[in-house]
Design a protein around this motif. Sequence first.
Motif, PDB file in Angstrom:
ATOM      1  N   PHE A  78     -11.531   4.656  -3.373  1.00  0.00           N
ATOM      2  CA  PHE A  78     -12.776   4.442  -2.632  1.00  0.00           C
ATOM      3  C   PHE A  78     -13.942   4.184  -3.581  1.00  0.00           C
ATOM      4  O   PHE A  78     -14.739   3.276  -3.361  1.00  0.00           O
ATOM      5  N   ILE A  79     -14.019   4.973  -4.642  1.00  0.00           N
ATOM      6  CA  ILE A  79     -15.108   4.777  -5.608  1.00  0.00           C
ATOM      7  C   ILE A  79     -14.986   3.397  -6.257  1.00  0.00           C
ATOM      8  O   ILE A  79     -15.996   2.709  -6.451  1.00  0.00           O
ATOM      9  N   GLN A  80     -13.779   2.992  -6.571  1.00  0.00           N
ATOM     10  CA  GLN A  80     -13.561   1.702  -7.229  1.00  0.00           C
ATOM     11  C   GLN A  80     -13.847   0.529  -6.293  1.00  0.00           C
ATOM     12  O   GLN A  80     -14.361  -0.494  -6.723  1.00  0.00           O
ATOM     13  N   ASN A  81     -13.536   0.662  -5.010  1.00  0.00           N
ATOM     14  CA  ASN A  81     -13.609  -0.475  -4.075  1.00  0.00           C
ATOM     15  C   ASN A  81     -14.494  -0.200  -2.871  1.00  0.00           C
ATOM     16  O   ASN A  81     -14.236  -0.720  -1.793  1.00  0.00           O
ATOM     17  N   ARG A  82     -15.528   0.579  -3.004  1.00  0.00           N
ATOM     18  CA  ARG A  82     -16.323   0.967  -1.842  1.00  0.00           C
ATOM     19  C   ARG A  82     -17.095  -0.188  -1.219  1.00  0.00           C
ATOM     20  O   ARG A  82     -17.466  -0.125  -0.060  1.00  0.00           O
ATOM     21  N   LYS A  83     -17.317  -1.253  -1.952  1.00  0.00           N
ATOM     22  CA  LYS A  83     -18.064  -2.383  -1.400  1.00  0.00           C
ATOM     23  C   LYS A  83     -17.172  -3.388  -0.669  1.00  0.00           C
ATOM     24  O   LYS A  83     -17.670  -4.203   0.092  1.00  0.00           O
ATOM     25  N   LYS A  84     -15.872  -3.337  -0.909  1.00  0.00           N
ATOM     26  CA  LYS A  84     -14.918  -4.245  -0.249  1.00  0.00           C
ATOM     27  C   LYS A  84     -13.862  -3.405   0.456  1.00  0.00           C
ATOM     28  O   LYS A  84     -12.946  -2.879  -0.161  1.00  0.00           O
ATOM     29  N   ILE A  85     -13.990  -3.266   1.762  1.00  0.00           N
ATOM     30  CA  ILE A  85     -13.118  -2.380   2.536  1.00  0.00           C
ATOM     31  C   ILE A  85     -11.671  -2.878   2.546  1.00  0.00           C
ATOM     32  O   ILE A  85     -10.736  -2.074   2.609  1.00  0.00           O
ATOM     33  N   LEU A  86     -11.446  -4.185   2.448  1.00  0.00           N
ATOM     34  CA  LEU A  86     -10.084  -4.710   2.451  1.00  0.00           C
ATOM     35  C   LEU A  86      -9.318  -4.273   1.201  1.00  0.00           C
ATOM     36  O   LEU A  86      -8.151  -3.884   1.291  1.00  0.00           O
ATOM     37  N   TYR A  87      -9.970  -4.301   0.045  1.00  0.00           N
ATOM     38  CA  TYR A  87      -9.333  -3.829  -1.191  1.00  0.00           C
ATOM     39  C   TYR A  87      -9.061  -2.324  -1.115  1.00  0.00           C
ATOM     40  O   TYR A  87      -8.034  -1.851  -1.579  1.00  0.00           O
ATOM     41  N   PHE A  88     -10.003  -1.587  -0.541  1.00  0.00           N
ATOM     42  CA  PHE A  88      -9.803  -0.140  -0.376  1.00  0.00           C
ATOM     43  C   PHE A  88      -8.622   0.127   0.552  1.00  0.00           C
ATOM     44  O   PHE A  88      -7.796   1.007   0.282  1.00  0.00           O
ATOM     45  N   ALA A  89      -8.524  -0.617   1.652  1.00  0.00           N
ATOM     46  CA  ALA A  89      -7.413  -0.428   2.596  1.00  0.00           C
ATOM     47  C   ALA A  89      -6.073  -0.742   1.924  1.00  0.00           C
ATOM     48  O   ALA A  89      -5.090  -0.019   2.112  1.00  0.00           O
ATOM     49  N   THR A  90      -6.042  -1.791   1.123  1.00  0.00           N
ATOM     50  CA  THR A  90      -4.815  -2.145   0.413  1.00  0.00           C
ATOM     51  C   THR A  90      -4.407  -1.041  -0.555  1.00  0.00           C
ATOM     52  O   THR A  90      -3.235  -0.652  -0.609  1.00  0.00           O
ATOM     53  N   ASP A  91      -5.380  -0.531  -1.306  1.00  0.00           N
ATOM     54  CA  ASP A  91      -5.076   0.556  -2.242  1.00  0.00           C
ATOM     55  C   ASP A  91      -4.644   1.814  -1.506  1.00  0.00           C
ATOM     56  O   ASP A  91      -3.749   2.529  -1.952  1.00  0.00           O
ATOM     57  N   THR A  92      -5.270   2.114  -0.378  1.00  0.00           N
ATOM     58  CA  THR A  92      -4.911   3.309   0.396  1.00  0.00           C
ATOM     59  C   THR A  92      -3.481   3.212   0.919  1.00  0.00           C
ATOM     60  O   THR A  92      -2.725   4.183   0.853  1.00  0.00           O
ATOM     61  N   ILE A  93      -3.107   2.061   1.413  1.00  0.00           N
ATOM     62  CA  ILE A  93      -1.732   1.873   1.887  1.00  0.00           C
ATOM     63  C   ILE A  93      -0.754   2.030   0.725  1.00  0.00           C
ATOM     64  O   ILE A  93       0.297   2.666   0.871  1.00  0.00           O
ATOM     65  N   ALA A  94      -1.108   1.479  -0.435  1.00  0.00           N
ATOM     66  CA  ALA A  94      -0.240   1.618  -1.612  1.00  0.00           C
ATOM     67  C   ALA A  94      -0.110   3.077  -2.034  1.00  0.00           C
ATOM     68  O   ALA A  94       0.964   3.523  -2.425  1.00  0.00           O
ATOM     69  N   ILE A  95      -1.199   3.832  -1.935  1.00  0.00           N
ATOM     70  CA  ILE A  95      -1.159   5.259  -2.290  1.00  0.00           C
ATOM     71  C   ILE A  95      -0.281   6.027  -1.315  1.00  0.00           C
ATOM     72  O   ILE A  95       0.561   6.834  -1.721  1.00  0.00           O
ATOM     73  N   LEU A  96      -0.451   5.777  -0.034  1.00  0.00           N
ATOM     74  CA  LEU A  96       0.303   6.524   0.975  1.00  0.00           C
ATOM     75  C   LEU A  96       1.791   6.186   0.969  1.00  0.00           C
ATOM     76  O   LEU A  96       2.616   7.018   1.359  1.00  0.00           O
ATOM     77  N   THR A  97       2.145   4.989   0.521  1.00  0.00           N
ATOM     78  CA  THR A  97       3.558   4.620   0.457  1.00  0.00           C
ATOM     79  C   THR A  97       4.183   4.906  -0.910  1.00  0.00           C
ATOM     80  O   THR A  97       5.379   4.722  -1.083  1.00  0.00           O
ATOM     81  N   GLY A  98       3.356   5.328  -1.868  1.00  0.00           N
ATOM     82  CA  GLY A  98       3.871   5.653  -3.186  1.00  0.00           C
ATOM     83  C   GLY A  98       3.983   4.456  -4.114  1.00  0.00           C
ATOM     84  O   GLY A  98       4.605   4.542  -5.171  1.00  0.00           O
ATOM     85  N   LEU A  99       3.377   3.348  -3.760  1.00  0.00           N
ATOM     86  CA  LEU A  99       3.462   2.140  -4.566  1.00  0.00           C
ATOM     87  C   LEU A  99       2.241   1.910  -5.450  1.00  0.00           C
ATOM     88  O   LEU A  99       2.138   0.869  -6.105  1.00  0.00           O
ATOM     89  N   LYS A 100       1.321   2.846  -5.491  1.00  0.00           N
ATOM     90  CA  LYS A 100       0.093   2.670  -6.277  1.00  0.00           C
ATOM     91  C   LYS A 100       0.369   2.502  -7.770  1.00  0.00           C
ATOM     92  O   LYS A 100      -0.245   1.636  -8.393  1.00  0.00           O
ATOM     93  N   PRO A 101       1.278   3.273  -8.383  1.00  0.00           N
ATOM     94  CA  PRO A 101       1.554   3.028  -9.809  1.00  0.00           C
ATOM     95  C   PRO A 101       2.057   1.607 -10.077  1.00  0.00           C
ATOM     96  O   PRO A 101       1.665   0.986 -11.063  1.00  0.00           O
ATOM     97  N   ALA A 102       2.880   1.089  -9.203  1.00  0.00           N
ATOM     98  CA  ALA A 102       3.380  -0.276  -9.373  1.00  0.00           C
ATOM     99  C   ALA A 102       2.255  -1.294  -9.188  1.00  0.00           C
ATOM    100  O   ALA A 102       2.174  -2.281  -9.929  1.00  0.00           O
ATOM    101  N   LEU A 103       1.387  -1.066  -8.227  1.00  0.00           N
ATOM    102  CA  LEU A 103       0.254  -1.966  -8.001  1.00  0.00           C
ATOM    103  C   LEU A 103      -0.694  -1.958  -9.193  1.00  0.00           C
ATOM    104  O   LEU A 103      -1.143  -3.011  -9.643  1.00  0.00           O
ATOM    105  N   ASP A 104      -0.982  -0.775  -9.727  1.00  0.00           N
ATOM    106  CA  ASP A 104      -1.844  -0.677 -10.897  1.00  0.00           C
ATOM    107  C   ASP A 104      -1.216  -1.354 -12.111  1.00  0.00           C
ATOM    108  O   ASP A 104      -1.891  -2.052 -12.863  1.00  0.00           O
ATOM    109  N   ALA A 105       0.086  -1.151 -12.306  1.00  0.00           N
ATOM    110  CA  ALA A 105       0.776  -1.778 -13.432  1.00  0.00           C
ATOM    111  C   ALA A 105       0.774  -3.300 -13.289  1.00  0.00           C
ATOM    112  O   ALA A 105       0.601  -4.021 -14.276  1.00  0.00           O
ATOM    113  N   PHE A 106       0.931  -3.785 -12.060  1.00  0.00           N
ATOM    114  CA  PHE A 106       0.883  -5.230 -11.835  1.00  0.00           C
ATOM    115  C   PHE A 106      -0.500  -5.786 -12.143  1.00  0.00           C
ATOM    116  O   PHE A 106      -0.629  -6.825 -12.793  1.00  0.00           O
ATOM    117  N   LYS A 107      -1.537  -5.088 -11.658  1.00  0.00           N
ATOM    118  CA  LYS A 107      -2.908  -5.548 -11.933  1.00  0.00           C
ATOM    119  C   LYS A 107      -3.179  -5.595 -13.425  1.00  0.00           C
ATOM    120  O   LYS A 107      -3.746  -6.558 -13.936  1.00  0.00           O
TER     121      LYS A 107
END
Length: 86
Positions: A9-38
């Motif tokens: 939220f702190i990183q993407n508070r101005k763009k809700i779509l990016y925050f929603a994408t990150d939140t879904i990745a966190i809740l599904t356990g894919l956030k480390p993979a998403l961060d590594a890809f970025k």
Amino acid sequence: MFMQICVAFIQNRKKILYFATDTIAILTGLKPALDAFKFGSGAEKEEHQIGEPLMEMTFCKACEMVFEAIQASIVQTYALLLAKEK
């Protein structure tokens, strides 16, 4: 997970779509993979973000280690205290 969502939220508070994408990745356990890809793809900091992808990955990994390690330490200490010597 809550702390990782706070970081997202702190990183993407101005763009809700990016925050929603990150939140879904966190809740599904894919956030480390998403961060590594970025980070691995050489993604640059966008104008709405506070920090670089490496900083976001570092904060999320730190939150993951600290808040998961606390719970595991409590369980292991409890098991050690209940264990009887043979």
